[in-house]
Design a protein around this motif. Structure first.
Motif, short mmCIF file in Angstrom:
data_model
loop_
_atom_site.label_atom_id
_atom_site.label_comp_id
_atom_site.label_asym_id
_atom_site.label_seq_id
_atom_site.Cartn_x
_atom_site.Cartn_y
_atom_site.Cartn_z
N TYR A 172 5.09 -5.69 2.75
CA TYR A 172 5.55 -6.84 3.51
C TYR A 172 6.56 -7.63 2.69
O TYR A 172 7.19 -8.43 3.22
N MET A 173 6.63 -7.51 1.44
CA MET A 173 7.49 -8.30 0.56
C MET A 173 8.97 -7.76 0.49
O MET A 173 9.87 -8.47 0.04
N GLU A 174 8.96 -6.68 0.74
CA GLU A 174 10.34 -5.77 1.02
C GLU A 174 11.20 -6.71 1.76
O GLU A 174 12.72 -6.53 1.32
N GLY A 175 10.91 -7.16 2.91
CA GLY A 175 11.75 -8.13 3.59
C GLY A 175 12.46 -9.12 2.85
O GLY A 175 13.76 -9.47 2.98
N THR A 176 12.00 -9.70 2.23
CA THR A 176 12.32 -10.92 1.25
C THR A 176 12.68 -10.42 -0.07
O THR A 176 13.63 -11.21 -0.80
N VAL A 177 12.29 -9.63 -0.71
CA VAL A 177 12.65 -8.98 -2.04
C VAL A 177 13.17 -7.51 -1.93
O VAL A 177 12.23 -6.51 -2.42
N PRO A 178 14.31 -7.26 -1.40
CA PRO A 178 14.71 -6.00 -1.17
C PRO A 178 14.68 -5.04 -2.60
O PRO A 178 14.66 -5.65 -3.73
N GLY A 179 13.99 -3.86 -2.52
CA GLY A 179 13.65 -2.97 -3.68
C GLY A 179 12.27 -3.23 -4.18
O GLY A 179 11.98 -2.32 -5.00
N ILE A 180 11.49 -4.06 -3.70
CA ILE A 180 10.17 -4.17 -4.50
C ILE A 180 9.13 -2.91 -4.19
O ILE A 180 8.35 -2.94 -4.88
N SER A 181 9.56 -2.45 -2.92
CA SER A 181 8.58 -1.34 -2.40
C SER A 181 9.04 -0.20 -3.08
O SER A 181 8.43 1.11 -3.46
N ALA A 182 10.38 -0.03 -3.59
CA ALA A 182 10.90 1.22 -4.54
C ALA A 182 10.37 1.37 -5.87
O ALA A 182 10.45 2.52 -6.31
#
Length: 255
Positions: A172-182
Protein backbone atom coordinates in the motif's frame (compact mmCIF):
# COMPACT_ATOMS: atom_id res chain seq x y z
CA UNK A 1 0.71 -13.62 63.38
CA UNK A 2 -0.96 -11.30 60.89
CA UNK A 3 0.01 -7.65 60.91
CA UNK A 4 -3.20 -5.76 60.27
CA UNK A 5 -1.37 -2.43 60.52
CA UNK A 6 1.01 -3.03 57.62
CA UNK A 7 1.16 -0.15 55.17
CA UNK A 8 2.28 -0.51 51.56
CA UNK A 9 5.97 0.29 51.07
CA UNK A 10 7.26 3.13 48.95
CA UNK A 11 7.67 0.90 45.88
CA UNK A 12 4.09 -0.31 46.08
CA UNK A 13 2.75 3.21 46.55
CA UNK A 14 4.72 4.76 43.70
CA UNK A 15 4.08 1.85 41.32
CA UNK A 16 0.37 1.89 42.06
CA UNK A 17 0.26 5.62 41.33
CA UNK A 18 2.18 5.20 38.07
CA UNK A 19 -0.03 2.34 36.91
CA UNK A 20 -3.17 4.29 37.76
CA UNK A 21 -1.90 7.23 35.72
CA UNK A 22 -1.08 5.01 32.74
CA UNK A 23 -4.47 3.32 32.87
CA UNK A 24 -6.22 6.69 33.07
CA UNK A 25 -4.19 7.89 30.08
CA UNK A 26 -5.18 4.79 28.11
CA UNK A 27 -8.86 5.18 29.01
CA UNK A 28 -8.78 8.81 27.84
CA UNK A 29 -7.36 7.78 24.44
CA UNK A 30 -10.11 7.55 21.77
CA UNK A 31 -10.56 3.97 20.53
CA UNK A 32 -9.52 3.03 17.02
CA UNK A 33 -12.27 3.21 14.44
CA UNK A 34 -10.36 1.23 11.82
CA UNK A 35 -8.63 -2.08 11.23
CA UNK A 36 -4.91 -1.68 11.77
CA UNK A 37 -2.59 -3.33 9.24
CA UNK A 38 -0.38 -4.32 12.17
CA UNK A 39 -3.19 -6.61 13.37
CA UNK A 40 -4.49 -8.22 10.19
CA UNK A 41 -2.07 -11.13 10.48
CA UNK A 42 -3.61 -12.17 13.82
CA UNK A 43 -4.66 -15.81 13.79
CA UNK A 44 -8.39 -15.34 14.50
CA UNK A 45 -10.70 -13.35 12.24
CA UNK A 46 -13.47 -13.29 14.85
CA UNK A 47 -11.11 -11.69 17.36
CA UNK A 48 -10.23 -9.07 14.75
CA UNK A 49 -13.93 -8.49 14.16
CA UNK A 50 -14.52 -7.94 17.88
CA UNK A 51 -11.57 -5.56 17.95
CA UNK A 52 -12.77 -3.58 14.93
CA UNK A 53 -16.34 -3.37 16.27
CA UNK A 54 -15.09 -2.12 19.64
CA UNK A 55 -16.62 -5.03 21.55
CA UNK A 56 -15.88 -4.73 25.30
CA UNK A 57 -13.16 -7.07 26.48
CA UNK A 58 -13.85 -9.72 29.10
CA UNK A 59 -13.73 -8.62 32.71
CA UNK A 60 -10.12 -8.29 33.82
CA UNK A 61 -8.78 -8.60 30.26
CA UNK A 62 -7.87 -4.93 29.77
CA UNK A 63 -4.18 -4.09 29.81
CA UNK A 64 -2.87 -3.40 33.30
CA UNK A 65 -0.21 -0.90 34.27
CA UNK A 66 2.68 -3.32 33.91
CA UNK A 67 1.70 -4.23 30.35
CA UNK A 68 1.37 -0.55 29.47
CA UNK A 69 4.86 0.03 30.87
CA UNK A 70 6.18 -2.79 28.67
CA UNK A 71 4.63 -1.13 25.62
CA UNK A 72 6.16 2.22 26.57
CA UNK A 73 9.61 0.67 26.97
CA UNK A 74 9.24 -0.86 23.51
CA UNK A 75 8.61 2.59 22.00
CA UNK A 76 11.73 3.95 23.68
CA UNK A 77 13.82 1.06 22.37
CA UNK A 78 12.54 1.75 18.88
CA UNK A 79 13.76 5.35 19.21
CA UNK A 80 17.19 4.01 20.18
CA UNK A 81 17.23 1.72 17.14
CA UNK A 82 16.48 4.72 14.91
CA UNK A 83 19.46 6.57 16.39
CA UNK A 84 21.76 3.57 15.98
CA UNK A 85 20.78 2.98 12.34
CA UNK A 86 21.26 6.63 11.48
CA UNK A 87 24.67 6.52 13.18
CA UNK A 88 25.85 3.86 10.68
CA UNK A 89 24.76 5.95 7.71
CA UNK A 90 21.15 5.03 6.96
CA UNK A 91 19.05 7.96 5.77
CA UNK A 92 16.02 6.82 7.73
CA UNK A 93 12.82 8.85 7.63
CA UNK A 94 10.34 8.17 10.40
CA UNK A 95 8.11 11.21 9.87
CA UNK A 96 7.36 13.42 6.92
CA UNK A 97 10.12 15.98 6.52
CA UNK A 98 11.98 14.09 9.26
CA UNK A 99 10.60 16.65 11.70
CA UNK A 100 9.59 15.56 15.22
CA UNK A 101 6.19 17.13 14.63
CA UNK A 102 5.79 15.67 11.14
CA UNK A 103 3.06 13.18 10.31
CA UNK A 104 3.83 9.47 10.27
CA UNK A 105 4.10 7.78 6.90
CA UNK A 106 1.18 5.50 6.28
CA UNK A 107 -1.80 4.56 4.16
CA UNK A 108 -5.57 4.53 4.36
CA UNK A 109 -7.90 2.39 2.21
CA UNK A 110 -11.49 1.15 2.25
CA UNK A 111 -12.81 4.59 3.10
CA UNK A 112 -10.32 4.94 5.94
CA UNK A 113 -11.45 1.73 7.61
CA UNK A 114 -8.13 -0.06 7.01
CA UNK A 115 -5.02 1.94 7.87
CA UNK A 116 -1.38 1.50 8.65
CA UNK A 117 1.48 3.64 9.97
CA UNK A 118 5.02 2.60 9.08
CA UNK A 119 8.00 2.79 11.41
CA UNK A 120 10.25 4.25 8.76
CA UNK A 121 11.43 4.53 5.18
CA UNK A 122 15.08 4.14 4.23
CA UNK A 123 15.98 6.66 1.53
CA UNK A 124 19.66 5.71 1.24
CA UNK A 125 22.14 3.34 2.84
CA UNK A 126 25.89 2.67 2.64
CA UNK A 127 26.61 0.28 -0.22
CA UNK A 128 28.38 -2.34 1.97
CA UNK A 129 25.14 -2.94 3.88
CA UNK A 130 23.43 -4.23 0.74
CA UNK A 131 20.10 -2.48 1.34
CA UNK A 132 18.18 -1.49 -1.79
CA UNK A 133 16.28 1.78 -1.55
CA UNK A 134 13.69 3.00 -1.01
CA UNK A 135 12.97 0.36 1.59
CA UNK A 136 10.47 -0.08 4.37
CA UNK A 137 11.86 -0.28 7.90
CA UNK A 138 9.90 -2.13 10.56
CA UNK A 139 11.07 -2.52 14.15
CA UNK A 140 9.79 -4.82 16.90
CA UNK A 141 10.89 -5.44 20.46
CA UNK A 142 10.41 -8.89 21.97
CA UNK A 143 11.46 -11.22 24.75
CA UNK A 144 14.42 -13.53 24.35
CA UNK A 145 12.34 -16.58 23.35
CA UNK A 146 10.53 -14.81 20.51
CA UNK A 147 13.71 -13.03 19.44
CA UNK A 148 15.61 -16.33 19.15
CA UNK A 149 12.77 -17.76 17.06
CA UNK A 150 13.05 -14.83 14.63
CA UNK A 151 16.81 -15.29 14.39
CA UNK A 152 16.46 -19.04 13.79
CA UNK A 153 13.52 -19.17 11.40
CA UNK A 154 13.07 -15.64 10.08
CA UNK A 155 10.14 -13.34 10.72
CA UNK A 156 7.90 -14.88 8.05
CA UNK A 157 7.91 -18.21 9.88
CA UNK A 158 8.34 -17.11 13.49
CA UNK A 159 5.93 -14.15 13.51
CA UNK A 160 3.40 -14.22 10.69
CA UNK A 161 1.57 -11.22 12.13
CA UNK A 162 4.70 -9.10 11.61
CA UNK A 163 5.34 -10.53 8.14
CA UNK A 164 1.75 -9.73 7.16
CA UNK A 165 2.17 -6.17 8.41
CA UNK A 166 5.35 -5.73 6.37
CA UNK A 167 3.75 -7.13 3.20
CA UNK A 168 0.72 -4.84 3.53
CA UNK A 169 2.91 -1.80 4.10
CA UNK A 170 5.06 -2.61 1.08
CA UNK A 171 1.94 -3.05 -1.07
CA UNK A 172 0.00 0.00 0.00
CA UNK A 173 2.95 2.39 0.33
CA UNK A 174 3.96 1.78 -3.29
CA UNK A 175 1.57 4.51 -4.43
CA UNK A 176 3.32 7.21 -2.38
CA UNK A 177 6.84 5.77 -2.31
CA UNK A 178 7.42 4.23 -5.76
CA UNK A 179 9.84 1.30 -5.65
CA UNK A 180 9.31 0.44 -1.99
CA UNK A 181 7.80 -2.95 -2.87
CA UNK A 182 10.64 -3.77 -5.28
CA UNK A 183 13.21 -3.68 -2.47
CA UNK A 184 13.21 -5.99 0.54
CA UNK A 185 12.14 -4.35 3.80
CA UNK A 186 14.63 -4.13 6.65
CA UNK A 187 13.16 -5.81 9.73
CA UNK A 188 14.85 -5.03 13.05
CA UNK A 189 14.12 -7.07 16.17
CA UNK A 190 15.40 -5.98 19.58
CA UNK A 191 15.85 -8.53 22.36
CA UNK A 192 14.47 -6.71 25.40
CA UNK A 193 16.26 -9.13 27.74
CA UNK A 194 19.78 -8.80 26.32
CA UNK A 195 19.76 -5.76 23.95
CA UNK A 196 20.84 -8.08 21.10
CA UNK A 197 19.80 -6.93 17.65
CA UNK A 198 18.55 -8.98 14.72
CA UNK A 199 18.17 -7.55 11.22
CA UNK A 200 16.85 -9.29 8.14
CA UNK A 201 15.80 -8.31 4.65
CA UNK A 202 12.21 -9.31 3.88
CA UNK A 203 11.27 -9.50 0.18
CA UNK A 204 7.79 -8.35 -0.78
CA UNK A 205 5.28 -11.21 -0.54
CA UNK A 206 2.50 -10.13 -2.88
CA UNK A 207 0.44 -13.24 -2.16
CA UNK A 208 0.51 -12.61 1.59
CA UNK A 209 -0.40 -8.94 1.08
CA UNK A 210 -3.39 -9.96 -1.07
CA UNK A 211 -4.59 -12.54 1.45
CA UNK A 212 -4.40 -10.03 4.28
CA UNK A 213 -6.13 -7.35 2.22
CA UNK A 214 -8.91 -9.81 1.36
CA UNK A 215 -9.18 -10.68 5.05
CA UNK A 216 -9.63 -7.03 5.95
CA UNK A 217 -12.43 -6.65 3.39
CA UNK A 218 -14.06 -9.85 4.68
CA UNK A 219 -14.06 -8.52 8.25
CA UNK A 220 -15.55 -5.18 7.17
CA UNK A 221 -18.26 -6.83 5.09
CA UNK A 222 -19.23 -9.31 7.79
CA UNK A 223 -19.40 -6.60 10.43
CA UNK A 224 -21.52 -4.35 8.21
CA UNK A 225 -23.89 -7.26 7.56
CA UNK A 226 -24.13 -8.15 11.25
CA UNK A 227 -22.60 -11.56 10.59
CA UNK A 228 -20.23 -13.28 12.99
CA UNK A 229 -17.11 -14.74 11.42
CA UNK A 230 -16.01 -18.27 12.42
CA UNK A 231 -13.79 -18.59 15.45
CA UNK A 232 -10.29 -19.95 15.04
CA UNK A 233 -10.72 -23.15 17.05
CA UNK A 234 -13.30 -25.76 17.98
CA UNK A 235 -12.10 -26.01 21.57
CA UNK A 236 -11.98 -23.23 24.14
CA UNK A 237 -8.73 -24.66 25.50
CA UNK A 238 -6.93 -23.89 22.24
CA UNK A 239 -3.78 -21.87 22.89
CA UNK A 240 -4.88 -18.67 21.14
CA UNK A 241 -8.29 -18.79 22.81
CA UNK A 242 -6.85 -19.07 26.31
CA UNK A 243 -5.14 -15.71 25.87
CA UNK A 244 -7.89 -13.93 23.93
CA UNK A 245 -9.45 -10.91 25.70
CA UNK A 246 -12.83 -11.78 24.13
CA UNK A 247 -12.81 -15.51 24.97
CA UNK A 248 -15.81 -15.43 27.31
CA UNK A 249 -17.82 -13.33 24.86
CA UNK A 250 -16.80 -15.51 21.91
CA UNK A 251 -17.58 -18.88 23.48
CA UNK A 252 -20.87 -17.58 24.81
CA UNK A 253 -22.02 -17.02 21.23
CA UNK A 254 -23.02 -19.64 18.65
CA UNK A 255 -20.74 -20.85 15.90
Amino acid sequence: MLDYNRRPGIAERVNAAIDAALIAEREATPPRTYLGASRLGHACERALQFEFAGAPKDEGAEFGGQTLRIFAIGHQLEDLAIRWLRAVGLDLYTRKGNRPDGEQFGFSVAGGRIRGHVDGIIASAPAPLGIGVPALWECKTMNAKNWRACVKDGVAVAKLVYAAQIALYQAYMEGTVPGISANPALFTAINKDTAELHHELVPFDAGLAQRMSDRGVRILQATDAGELLPRLATNRDFFECRFCPWAARCWGLPG
